[in-house]
Design a protein around this motif. Sequence first.
Motif, PDB file in Angstrom:
ATOM      1  N   GLY A  71       0.820  -1.216   0.000  1.00 19.66           N
ATOM      2  CA  GLY A  71       0.000   0.000   0.000  1.00 19.66           C
ATOM      3  C   GLY A  71       0.848   1.258   0.000  1.00 19.66           C
ATOM      4  N   ARG A  72       1.795   1.325   0.924  1.00 20.91           N
ATOM      5  CA  ARG A  72       2.524   2.590   1.018  1.00 20.91           C
ATOM      6  C   ARG A  72       3.437   2.807  -0.180  1.00 20.91           C
ATOM      7  NH1 ARG A  72       6.202   4.798   5.921  1.00 20.91           N
ATOM      8  NH2 ARG A  72       7.688   3.360   4.968  1.00 20.91           N
ATOM      9  N   ARG A  73       4.019   1.717  -0.702  1.00 18.81           N
ATOM     10  CA  ARG A  73       4.884   1.855  -1.867  1.00 18.81           C
ATOM     11  C   ARG A  73       4.109   2.412  -3.052  1.00 18.81           C
ATOM     12  NH1 ARG A  73       9.968   2.668  -1.860  1.00 18.81           N
ATOM     13  NH2 ARG A  73      10.808   2.609  -3.949  1.00 18.81           N
ATOM     14  N   SER A  74       2.910   1.883  -3.240  1.00 21.68           N
ATOM     15  CA  SER A  74       2.166   2.242  -4.448  1.00 21.68           C
ATOM     16  C   SER A  74       1.313   3.491  -4.281  1.00 21.68           C
ATOM     17  CB  SER A  74       1.250   1.081  -4.836  1.00 21.68           C
ATOM     18  OG  SER A  74       0.294   0.873  -3.814  1.00 21.68           O
ATOM     19  N   GLN A  75       0.964   3.823  -3.022  1.00 16.91           N
ATOM     20  CA  GLN A  75       0.052   4.950  -2.778  1.00 16.91           C
ATOM     21  C   GLN A  75      -1.267   4.799  -3.518  1.00 16.91           C
ATOM     22  OE1 GLN A  75       0.785   7.970  -0.804  1.00 16.91           O
ATOM     23  NE2 GLN A  75       2.094   6.347  -0.014  1.00 16.91           N
ATOM     24  N   ARG A  76      -1.724   3.557  -3.564  1.00 17.59           N
ATOM     25  CA  ARG A  76      -2.960   3.318  -4.315  1.00 17.59           C
ATOM     26  C   ARG A  76      -3.906   2.365  -3.580  1.00 17.59           C
ATOM     27  NH1 ARG A  76      -3.561   3.855  -9.824  1.00 17.59           N
ATOM     28  NH2 ARG A  76      -5.675   3.276  -9.249  1.00 17.59           N
ATOM     29  N   ASP A  77      -5.100   2.242  -4.119  1.00 17.09           N
ATOM     30  CA  ASP A  77      -6.087   1.261  -3.649  1.00 17.09           C
ATOM     31  C   ASP A  77      -5.592  -0.146  -3.979  1.00 17.09           C
ATOM     32  OD1 ASP A  77      -6.846   2.325  -6.512  1.00 17.09           O
ATOM     33  OD2 ASP A  77      -7.584   0.268  -6.360  1.00 17.09           O
ATOM     34  N   VAL A  78      -6.292  -1.167  -3.504  1.00 18.20           N
ATOM     35  CA  VAL A  78      -5.743  -2.520  -3.595  1.00 18.20           C
ATOM     36  C   VAL A  78      -5.612  -3.046  -5.035  1.00 18.20           C
ATOM     37  CG1 VAL A  78      -7.989  -3.605  -3.092  1.00 18.20           C
ATOM     38  CG2 VAL A  78      -5.888  -4.862  -2.642  1.00 18.20           C
ATOM     39  N   ILE A  79      -6.448  -2.580  -5.934  1.00 13.09           N
ATOM     40  CA  ILE A  79      -6.282  -3.021  -7.329  1.00 13.09           C
ATOM     41  C   ILE A  79      -5.216  -2.165  -8.013  1.00 13.09           C
ATOM     42  CG2 ILE A  79      -7.431  -3.289  -9.574  1.00 13.09           C
ATOM     43  CD1 ILE A  79     -10.054  -3.788  -8.032  1.00 13.09           C
ATOM     44  N   GLY A  80      -5.334  -0.853  -7.836  1.00 15.96           N
ATOM     45  CA  GLY A  80      -4.370   0.070  -8.444  1.00 15.96           C
ATOM     46  C   GLY A  80      -2.949  -0.179  -7.967  1.00 15.96           C
ATOM     47  N   ALA A  81      -2.813  -0.670  -6.744  1.00 11.72           N
ATOM     48  CA  ALA A  81      -1.483  -0.902  -6.187  1.00 11.72           C
ATOM     49  C   ALA A  81      -0.672  -1.824  -7.084  1.00 11.72           C
ATOM     50  CB  ALA A  81      -1.603  -1.511  -4.791  1.00 11.72           C
ATOM     51  N   PHE A  82      -1.295  -2.903  -7.532  1.00 13.47           N
ATOM     52  CA  PHE A  82      -0.557  -3.861  -8.359  1.00 13.47           C
ATOM     53  C   PHE A  82      -0.366  -3.330  -9.777  1.00 13.47           C
ATOM     54  CE2 PHE A  82      -2.217  -6.355  -4.876  1.00 13.47           C
ATOM     55  CZ  PHE A  82      -1.098  -7.069  -4.508  1.00 13.47           C
ATOM     56  N   GLN A  83      -1.320  -2.528 -10.249  1.00 16.28           N
ATOM     57  CA  GLN A  83      -1.145  -1.942 -11.578  1.00 16.28           C
ATOM     58  C   GLN A  83       0.017  -0.944 -11.556  1.00 16.28           C
ATOM     59  OE1 GLN A  83      -5.205  -0.628 -11.780  1.00 16.28           O
ATOM     60  NE2 GLN A  83      -5.809  -2.322 -13.115  1.00 16.28           N
ATOM     61  N   THR A  84       0.223  -0.325 -10.385  1.00 16.89           N
ATOM     62  CA  THR A  84       1.332   0.625 -10.265  1.00 16.89           C
ATOM     63  C   THR A  84       2.662  -0.086 -10.069  1.00 16.89           C
ATOM     64  OG1 THR A  84      -0.231   2.108  -9.182  1.00 16.89           O
ATOM     65  CG2 THR A  84       2.107   2.671  -8.981  1.00 16.89           C
TER      66      THR A  84
END
Length: 453
Positions: A71-84
């Motif tokens: 979460g903190r690495r991507s700064q995104r929601d749970v789906i967006g996190a992996f896309q990022t």
Amino acid sequence: MPLDKLSVNRDGFSSKFGIIAAAAGSAIGLGNIWRFPYIAGQGGGAAFIIVYAIFIIFIGMSCMLVEFVIGRRSQRDVIGAFQTLSPGKPWFLSGWLATVTITLIFAFYSVVFGWTLDYLIKSVLNSFSGMSPNEITSVFGNTTSQIFRPLIYTFIGIALTVLVVMGGVQKGIEKCAKILMPILFLFLIILVIRSVTLPGSSKGLLFLFKPDFSKLTGNTILTALGQAFFTLSLGVGTMVTYGSYIKKKEKLASTVVYTCILNSCVSILAGIAIFPAVFSFGISPEQGPGLAFVTLPNIFQQMFGGYFFGIIFFLLMTTAALTSTISMLEPLVAVTTEGLKVPRKKATIIIGIIIALISIPCSLSFGIMSGVKFMGMNFFEFLNYITANFGMTFVSLIFTVFVGWFLGSKTVKAELSNEGELKVGYYPVFMFLVRFVVPVAIVVVFLSGIGVI
Ligand code: TRP
């Protein structure tokens, strides 16, 4: 979009206390107060607690840290996190699975939240006064099997959750957790003091802390692992989402440790608040799910000051449930606002309505739909079963494999050490757990639970 651009406008937690209150608020829920005592009671008391503690320390804490890192690495929601973090790869599908799982959990959890609200009102109105134990027992069945009454309370619980989450991360979730969590501890301490001062309370403490290893079977061990995931809100993206709201200067590992300690304290204290009272009034401890709604109202009826303590108990359950449902709604709202660009207020209301709709068959499972079976279970039990045994464990497995083997050692270390500022002496142990121990444990316990091993 570059990472820093995204994080600039992002809402987030403002203080360390706020983060821990919110994360502990998520972890501490009906799972601690309603579920833990009865499964520990059925699973051999301390024998169960030992296994459970091992799972929390070695598996739960690692998995929570894994989610915070994503979460903190991507700064995104749970789906967006992996896309990022891993664009163009199928890892984001685990985010989808997490999203579906949490939707289903939220729906059946809301029903129990509804019962809690109903019992809170009943306690305030002193509805149990003058009833015999048998009458009090039948109240539970009569309450949950109705059509409209439990549904209305379920909807009220969902609406309260929506109201808080609409306010945003800092002004809604964090503020609410900062107020409610200290109150929750206060309620719990009051109940513990009452319980251990009852005559004959030591039998209850013995039951809770004296191990009975004969009750430890493959099934109890799976229950302990499932409980470890459930109580720490793992495997559904909640901690990925909350992790994404943690400021870059905060320490992830210590947040995990505080959250897990607070959470375990509440489970144990809930046991101490409940079992001495159960034994003191000569009731069987292996009550199962009825423990909070049948056994306790009975006890409050006979106890000195029971009117007051009954209200405190259901207030405790209500605060615990609310900070948890908040953490179920927020990941869904994050997915909708960040992925689909829907404004927060609108997203929150729409999701609230969807959850309310799914909660209807869950609630009716105890009444007119009780004959409708899925693999021999009613709809409520079925959702509980598939989310606990498949959704959460499977998602956690993918999250840990991702961080252990694919995200890259450098990235993980950079995130844990705040880009090299903190010492991370625990890193080799953590990585070893995440790469080998956690995945193997999840697979083994899972296979033995479904009877393959
Ligand atoms: N941990 C909470 C409890 O013990 C329940 C909970 C909150 C939860 N958020 C969650 C469970 C997310 C699974 C996933 O009651």
